[in-house]
Motif scaffolding. Structure first.
Motif, PDB file in Angstrom:
ATOM      1  N   GLU A  52      -2.165   9.581 -24.661  1.00 41.32           N
ATOM      2  CA  GLU A  52      -3.346   9.287 -23.935  1.00 41.32           C
ATOM      3  C   GLU A  52      -2.682   8.268 -22.900  1.00 41.32           C
ATOM      4  O   GLU A  52      -2.290   7.205 -23.204  1.00 41.32           O
ATOM      5  CB  GLU A  52      -4.212   8.377 -24.675  1.00 41.32           C
ATOM      6  N   PRO A  53      -3.246   8.659 -21.529  1.00 45.38           N
ATOM      7  CA  PRO A  53      -2.449   7.590 -20.444  1.00 45.38           C
ATOM      8  C   PRO A  53      -3.012   6.159 -20.537  1.00 45.38           C
ATOM      9  O   PRO A  53      -4.291   5.993 -20.601  1.00 45.38           O
ATOM     10  CB  PRO A  53      -2.776   8.221 -19.247  1.00 45.38           C
ATOM     11  N   ASP A  54      -2.288   5.287 -20.380  1.00 41.54           N
ATOM     12  CA  ASP A  54      -2.589   3.848 -20.099  1.00 41.54           C
ATOM     13  C   ASP A  54      -2.617   3.578 -18.514  1.00 41.54           C
ATOM     14  O   ASP A  54      -1.262   3.337 -17.928  1.00 41.54           O
ATOM     15  CB  ASP A  54      -1.680   2.785 -20.920  1.00 41.54           C
ATOM     16  N   TYR A  55      -3.492   3.915 -17.836  1.00 37.85           N
ATOM     17  CA  TYR A  55      -3.555   3.654 -16.190  1.00 37.85           C
ATOM     18  C   TYR A  55      -2.974   2.372 -15.740  1.00 37.85           C
ATOM     19  O   TYR A  55      -2.229   2.258 -14.675  1.00 37.85           O
ATOM     20  CB  TYR A  55      -4.896   4.026 -15.695  1.00 37.85           C
ATOM     21  N   TYR A  56      -3.292   1.352 -16.237  1.00 37.44           N
ATOM     22  CA  TYR A  56      -2.900   0.029 -16.175  1.00 37.44           C
ATOM     23  C   TYR A  56      -1.129  -0.089 -16.165  1.00 37.44           C
ATOM     24  O   TYR A  56      -0.725  -0.730 -15.305  1.00 37.44           O
ATOM     25  CB  TYR A  56      -3.443  -1.266 -17.012  1.00 37.44           C
ATOM     26  N   LEU A  57      -0.577   0.211 -17.345  1.00 36.83           N
ATOM     27  CA  LEU A  57       0.749   0.490 -17.482  1.00 36.83           C
ATOM     28  C   LEU A  57       1.305   1.284 -16.451  1.00 36.83           C
ATOM     29  O   LEU A  57       2.419   1.140 -15.717  1.00 36.83           O
ATOM     30  CB  LEU A  57       0.905   1.131 -18.857  1.00 36.83           C
ATOM     31  N   LEU A  58       0.652   2.608 -16.009  1.00 37.04           N
ATOM     32  CA  LEU A  58       1.203   3.350 -15.206  1.00 37.04           C
ATOM     33  C   LEU A  58       1.395   2.666 -13.746  1.00 37.04           C
ATOM     34  O   LEU A  58       2.402   2.782 -13.104  1.00 37.04           O
ATOM     35  CB  LEU A  58       0.318   4.873 -14.932  1.00 37.04           C
ATOM     36  N   GLU A  59       0.384   2.203 -13.208  1.00 37.29           N
ATOM     37  CA  GLU A  59       0.069   1.262 -11.929  1.00 37.29           C
ATOM     38  C   GLU A  59       1.172   0.181 -12.094  1.00 37.29           C
ATOM     39  O   GLU A  59       1.933   0.305 -11.029  1.00 37.29           O
ATOM     40  CB  GLU A  59      -1.109   0.991 -11.644  1.00 37.29           C
ATOM     41  N   GLN A  60       1.307  -0.674 -13.026  1.00 44.89           N
ATOM     42  CA  GLN A  60       2.241  -1.778 -13.137  1.00 44.89           C
ATOM     43  C   GLN A  60       3.636  -1.171 -13.019  1.00 44.89           C
ATOM     44  O   GLN A  60       4.492  -1.813 -12.433  1.00 44.89           O
ATOM     45  CB  GLN A  60       1.937  -2.730 -14.241  1.00 44.89           C
ATOM     46  N   SER A  61       4.041  -0.002 -13.654  1.00 44.93           N
ATOM     47  CA  SER A  61       5.117   0.513 -13.709  1.00 44.93           C
ATOM     48  C   SER A  61       5.728   1.000 -12.337  1.00 44.93           C
ATOM     49  O   SER A  61       6.684   0.751 -11.906  1.00 44.93           O
ATOM     50  CB  SER A  61       5.380   1.613 -14.645  1.00 44.93           C
ATOM     51  N   GLU A 496      -7.776   0.681 -13.107  1.00 47.13           N
ATOM     52  CA  GLU A 496      -8.994   0.399 -13.736  1.00 47.13           C
ATOM     53  C   GLU A 496      -9.671   1.783 -14.004  1.00 47.13           C
ATOM     54  O   GLU A 496     -10.636   1.845 -14.537  1.00 47.13           O
ATOM     55  CB  GLU A 496      -9.920  -0.164 -12.799  1.00 47.13           C
ATOM     56  N   GLY A 497      -8.796   2.896 -13.867  1.00 49.39           N
ATOM     57  CA  GLY A 497      -9.311   4.108 -14.301  1.00 49.39           C
ATOM     58  C   GLY A 497     -10.335   4.699 -13.223  1.00 49.39           C
ATOM     59  O   GLY A 497     -11.133   5.764 -13.378  1.00 49.39           O
ATOM     60  N   ILE A 498     -10.318   4.106 -12.046  1.00 51.56           N
ATOM     61  CA  ILE A 498     -11.185   4.784 -10.905  1.00 51.56           C
ATOM     62  C   ILE A 498     -10.292   5.588  -9.879  1.00 51.56           C
ATOM     63  O   ILE A 498      -9.244   5.293  -9.485  1.00 51.56           O
ATOM     64  CB  ILE A 498     -11.630   3.482 -10.121  1.00 51.56           C
ATOM     65  N   TYR A 499     -10.776   6.780  -9.630  1.00 52.27           N
ATOM     66  CA  TYR A 499     -10.417   7.849  -8.568  1.00 52.27           C
ATOM     67  C   TYR A 499     -10.555   7.286  -7.100  1.00 52.27           C
ATOM     68  O   TYR A 499     -11.465   7.824  -6.456  1.00 52.27           O
ATOM     69  CB  TYR A 499     -10.752   9.028  -8.603  1.00 52.27           C
TER      70      TYR A 499
END
Length: 500
Positions: A52-61, A496-499
């Motif tokens: 499952e993706p952690d969108y906060y982690l993806l953006e911060q990475s 935040e999971g917003i497109y």
């Protein structure tokens, strides 16, 4: 009396010919058997399933990697690998990766262009400015590399001032060419480029030119594209080195009367890029090659044999396809090129857990995230990026030994083990050209793969990577490019999971 000697001479010629001929046929059959596993791949065999993706982690990475690239990995604007002197990875000891920096810098500025476009949509001035600065620094270095050889358009792999400090940092060595006069006196540069470097540059330039609304950047790109195409026209589409030898041909040999596989995507990509920046000048030339010489039907490339040992070729061909398709204004021609890409590349790599290829496929085919076909592909993309963010930030050298994992017997391809034992150096006359090693029969997840400048060009079936040096770090372009690409096409949401 002479006849026996003639007979002996004929036999001396025929026997080795038959031996190597039959050996070649035999080896080809073994190779086909060796690669047969690729025909049976599917989503049901994905090791570890989908995370499952952690969108906060993806953006911060992505943000962290972007910051480190600009601070540590681009001393002269283009992307390099770094060997650090400390465990905190803040003191640069040595740079490497000069030979292929053009490829990865092209991918880097493409990622920055997608980042710029996302920031521009959201009126994010800081991210937009940072992306512009990164792109401008890279293009300034390319400007030097396109002039330092003394022939505008004859691209150098790398160029740097020939100072002792730069020598200690690994930015040049005694084998590099030295400029004796002119504006670049005392500089060092490296030549002998291949089509790979040009594919990376065209890929980056085409995306930047279309997305980044900056007149200075576009003027640079327009000038560089003109220099490169004009250079190849003057050399009859060959890259000629200082010694006078030919490094490679950008155009296929003539005549071309039939629909055969010729790798024409490389040339047509550059001519289409030429049309993008100067339509009036290059439209006739593009039509001459694409239509009159029939190259529009000759872009297929057979990459099936490369899925173990030469996987990087799949990526560099993809870069050419992307430029060609992304810059093609005619919908009919564009569809021909898309079909060629799917036949040549995507049908081979569809189940290779390759986020970059999956995003390209969704872009080319117009798949939105709500399309039923998109469901599994998006899970595949997000799983790869999530595993990357968890295990490869920073992307340093870590040994990966799948041969010692408890599931080794389950994942290894038994045919590859059999052939590895059977086709040794003694029993394989073509050992120097093709070797057989045990490999996985399933595409390994990203966190179980070795390290690379661009992980999507590494075979996902290689079991072991023995290199370990936690202070040696790759830039991370292989994360930020697919991440910002997915954000731009509304396939990956923000933190935040917003497109948005």
């Amino acid at each position: 009396m002479k006849k026996p000697f003639y007979l002996v001479a004929v036999l001396l010629i025929l026997i080795p010919g038959f031996y190597f001929g039959f050996s070649y046929i035999y080896i080809q059959n073994q190779i086909n058997l060796y690669l047969k596993f690729n025909d049976y791949l599917n989503y049901n065999d994905y090791i570890g399933g989908f995370k499952e993706p952690d969108y906060y982690l993806l953006e911060q990475s992505a943000v962290k990697i972007d910051e480190r690239i600009q601070k540590y990995h681009t001393p002269n604007g283009t992307v390099l690998n770094v060997l650090y002197n400390d465990k905190n990875l803040t003191e640069v000891l040595y740079y490497s990766g000069l030979d292929d920096t053009t490829i990865w810098t092209g991918c880097y500025i493409a990622g920055e262009a997608f980042r710029w476009a996302v920031a521009n949509r959201n009126n994010d001035i800081e991210n937009r400015t940072n992306a512009e600065m990164a792109i401008l620094r890279a293009i300034n270095q390319f400007d030097t590399c396109l002039q330092i050889t003394g022939i505008k358009g004859a691209l150098a792999r790398y160029a740097v001032e020939g100072s002792e400090e730069n020598w200690k940092l690994g930015l040049w060595n005694e084998k590099d060419s030295k400029v004796e006069t002119g504006d670049f006196k005392g500089w060092r540069y490296r030549t002998y480029i291949s089509r790979d470097q040009l594919n990376g540059l065209a890929f980056g330039y085409s995306i930047v030119y279309q997305l980044v609304e900056n007149s200075t950047i576009r003027d640079y790109i327009r000038r560089h594209v003109n220099w490169i195409i004009d250079y190849f026209q003057n050399t009859r589409w060959s890259s000629i080195m200082e010694s006078g030898t030919q490094s490679f041909r950008l155009a296929p040999m003539e005549p071309m009367k039939y629909r055969t596989q010729s790798g024409s995507a490389h040339l047509l990509a550059w001519l289409n890029l030429g049309r993008l920046v100067d339509f009036e000048k290059y439209n006739h030339l593009y039509k001459q090659w694409a239509i009159d010489k029939n190259l529009i039907f000759m872009t297929d490339e057979d990459v099936h044999y490369n899925i173990i040992y030469a996987y990087y070729t799949i990526n560099v061909v993809t870069l050419a396809f992307y430029t060609l398709i992304n810059t093609e204004p005619n919908s009919y021609y564009r569809q021909i090129y898309i079909d060629s890409y799917i036949r040549s590349i995507y049908n081979i790599v569809k189940f290779h857990r390759n986020a970059f290829q999956n995003l390209i496929y969704m872009n080319f085919t117009g798949l939105s995230r709500t399309n039923p076909e998109s469901n599994m592909i998006l899970k595949d993309i997000l799983d790869s990026l999530q595993r990357y963010a968890e295990s490869k930030v920073p992307h340093n050298k870590k040994a990966i030994l799948n041969s010692y994992w408890p599931d080794y017997q389950f994942i290894v391809d038994p045919i590859s083990v059999e052939l590895e034992n059977k086709m040794s150096k003694q029993s394989n006359p073509l050992f120097n050209f093709y070797q057989f090693e045990a490999h996985s029969k399933y595409a390994l997840p990203v966190d179980r793969r070795g390290q690379d400048s661009f992980i999507w060009q590494q075979s996902p079936f290689n079991l072991d990577s023995y290199r370990t040096n936690l202070k040696f770090v790759y830039a991370g372009v292989d994360f930020i490019l697919p991440y910002w690409m997915g954000r731009y096409f509304y396939l990956i949401p923000n933190a935040e999971g917003i497109y948005n």
